[in-house]
Design a protein around this motif. Structure first.
Motif: not given
Lengths: 294, 275
Positions: A36, A38-39, A43
């Motif tokens: 999460m 990383f995302l 993102l």
């Protein structure tokens, strides 16, 4: 297939979780946290910052940027380009997938490679190829110039470059789907005396419907958002040959950040809508696949 | 009935005809013009453009940053696929849907969003720059943009493999006394390597040619943070079509052969029996 399956006999000392097939709780929490993290970085924050910047000067400024005549001209050009590109690439995707999945012939892998090729060509090089063919100093340049036909730095060039860049998307969605489904139903329809179009419309099309829907909306999103290739062939004429992404770039380079993000938020909404439709289409297609398997 | 290649289904002529016509017009003719245009250059001119320090620096950055981004995506893509496929947590389906965002979001939008985040006064740059980590307007920024662009590939190639993995082999390994870590490294990971390699290759290919998301965050200093597609763009804007074509052709050839090499390696990895 969840890892946590409750014991059928609670209270008899059977462990609630099959421990040897999963990780300790702290490992699971750590892995979820790392994924999460990383995302969030790559993102969620970029997504969030688009809307935060777009509305940083209030709703009125957002509306003003979006309804600016130059912005509206860009929206019109982008919609027109997508309206021309998507149907052609839909037909191409269908024809290419039909050729490859339904028949055996020599050079099949070469054809597949050619279909995949535009995916791995840099957008800038894609746009450049069309300048080399149709540009003033290009292959057909003098001939076109003599007849006063404008392709580069005009709508036809933008359409051609977008066609190239998005040409493989529908085919790439359809190929694995159609390969997995096989040709049994179509062959049965032939033996029952159905004609070609009848087979396509009544047997094949219903089977690939949702894959086709996703291919088309993804093709549409990419056609509307294409930047590099269109940037080469457009000529950046304000209000004439600027698509929405090019308008975003111009505003950004003029330090009109809020206006730039306001226009970008339109494209972001389009991307989010694409993902939602993909989710729906994927669930329908998944359901159909399960039915076939069952 | 007339025999048709490969079977009884109709439509071969129409489908094949349209496919070939379209490919010829949209793909084949433009690509061969590229080769034709390069042929008008003399060897001396060609070499001068391609071997110039600025071109070499741009190619080094393009290949290096694309490789670094694909490697980051291989590691984290595997992790994200594992977490999404094996664990249940609130918001999992929304996260799963959002993974495809880089496919759908226009690259220019990604570019300005990432630049705004990592610039000195941005949400992330504010914390990073005082600690000496400069992301925006450096080669590191190029890696960040390319990581975003390639993010879905490894996740989406590994996920279906993970979903179809037979849990019985894991169970067998566990009953034979293997610890969970051992099971992961010796039983699960070998099954995931080919898919990860495929995802890596796709992410690498996509990142190599990427333009829109990079040019905003890179700062575009010649010799330092200028990617090859931008160099081609600059040559085009100076109407140096021959120079642009020469760089484009070499770049295409280099990326094609590198991809071929990676494909061969991953095919070999697939041929080795797991375990």
């Amino acid at each position: 297939m969840t890892t946590a399956s409750p014991s059928p006999h609670p209270g008899i000392g059977v462990p609630r979780r099959i421990d040897h097939l999963s990780e300790p709780r702290w490992v699971r929490a750590g892995l979820i946290g790392a994924a999460m993290g990383f995302l969030v970085l790559f993102l969620f924050l970029p997504l969030l910052v688009v809307f935060a910047e777009a509305f940083s000067k209030g709703l009125a400024a957002w509306a003003a940027a979006v309804t600016d005549p130059v912005a509206l001209a860009a929206v019109r050009l982008t919609l027109l380009t997508a309206a021309l590109v998507v149907p052609v690439n839909l037909l191409f995707g269908l024809a290419a997938a039909w050729t490859i999945v339904k028949f055996e012939f020599r050079g099949k892998s070469l054809l597949t490679t050619l279909i995949d090729l535009p995916f791995s060509v840099s957008p800038v090089i894609s746009g450049m190829m069309f300048v080399l063919v149709f540009g003033a100093h290009g292959l057909l340049g003098p001939w076109l110039l003599a007849r006063d036909i404008k392709i580069i730095f005009a709508l036809p060039g933008i359409v051609l470059a977008t066609l190239f860049v998005t040409s493989s998307i529908v085919a790439r969605e359809l190929l694995p789907l159609m390969e997995a489904q096989g040709n049994d139903e179509e062959e049965a329809a032939v033996t029952l005396g159905a004609g070609g179009w009848q087979i396509f419309l009544r047997v094949s099309l219903p089977k690939i419907k949702w894959g086709l829907v996703y291919g088309v909306i993804l093709c549409n999103a990419r056609a509307m958002g294409e930047f590099g290739a269109v940037s080469v062939v457009s000529g950046h004429i304000r209000g004439v040959t600027n698509t929405i992404p090019l308008h975003v770039e111009i505003l950004y380079n003029e330090y009109q950040f809020a206006a730039s993000f306001a226009v970008a938020s339109l494209l972001t909404l389009l991307a989010l809508a694409t993902l939602v439709i993909k989710g729906i289409a994927g669930r329908r297609a998944g359901g159909a696949a399960r039915r076939v398997a069952a | 009935m007339r025999s048709r290649p490969g079977g009884v289904l109709p439509g071969f002529g129409l489908a094949m005809g349209f496919t070939l016509l379209y490919l010829t017009l949209i793909v084949f003719i433009p690509l061969s013009t590229l080769v034709l245009k390069t042929a008008t250059l003399s060897w001396g001119q060609f070499w001068e453009t391609v071997a110039s320090p600025r071109t070499l620096a741009a190619c080094r950055l393009s290949f290096g940053a694309a490789f670094a981004a694909a490697a980051i995506n291989a590691v984290f893509g595997l992790l994200v696929a594992w977490v999404l496929e094996r664990y249940r947590f609130p918001g999992r389906l929304i996260v799963d849907g959002l993974v495809d965002l880089p496919f759908a979001l226009p690259t220019a939008v990604a570019g300005i969003a990432l630049t705004t985040l990592y610039a000195g006064n941005g949400w992330l740059g504010r914390f990073l720059e005082p600690r000496g980590i400069k992301v925006a307007y450096t080669p590191l920024g190029v890696v960040v943009a390319l990581t975003f662009v390639g993010l879905p590939f490894v996740v989406r190639t590994v996920q279906p493999v993970l979903a179809e993995l037979d849990r019985a082999t894991e169970e067998a390994a566990a009953t034979l006394g293997a610890g969970r870590g051992q099971v992961f490294v010796r039983v699960i990971l070998p099954e995931l390597v080919p898919a990860t390699a495929t995802g890596f290759t796709l992410a690498f290919a996509r990142a190599l040619g990427e333009y829109g998301s990079v040019i905003f965050i890179a700062g575009n200093m010649p010799m330092r943070s200028e990617i090859t597609p931008l160099l081609i763009m600059i040559k085009l804007e100076q109407y140096d079509y021959a120079g642009a074509t020469a760089i484009a052709l070499v770049f295409l050839a280099a990326s094609a052969s590198l991809l071929l090499l990676i494909n061969l390696i991953s095919r070999r990895a697939r041929a080795v029996p797991a375990g």
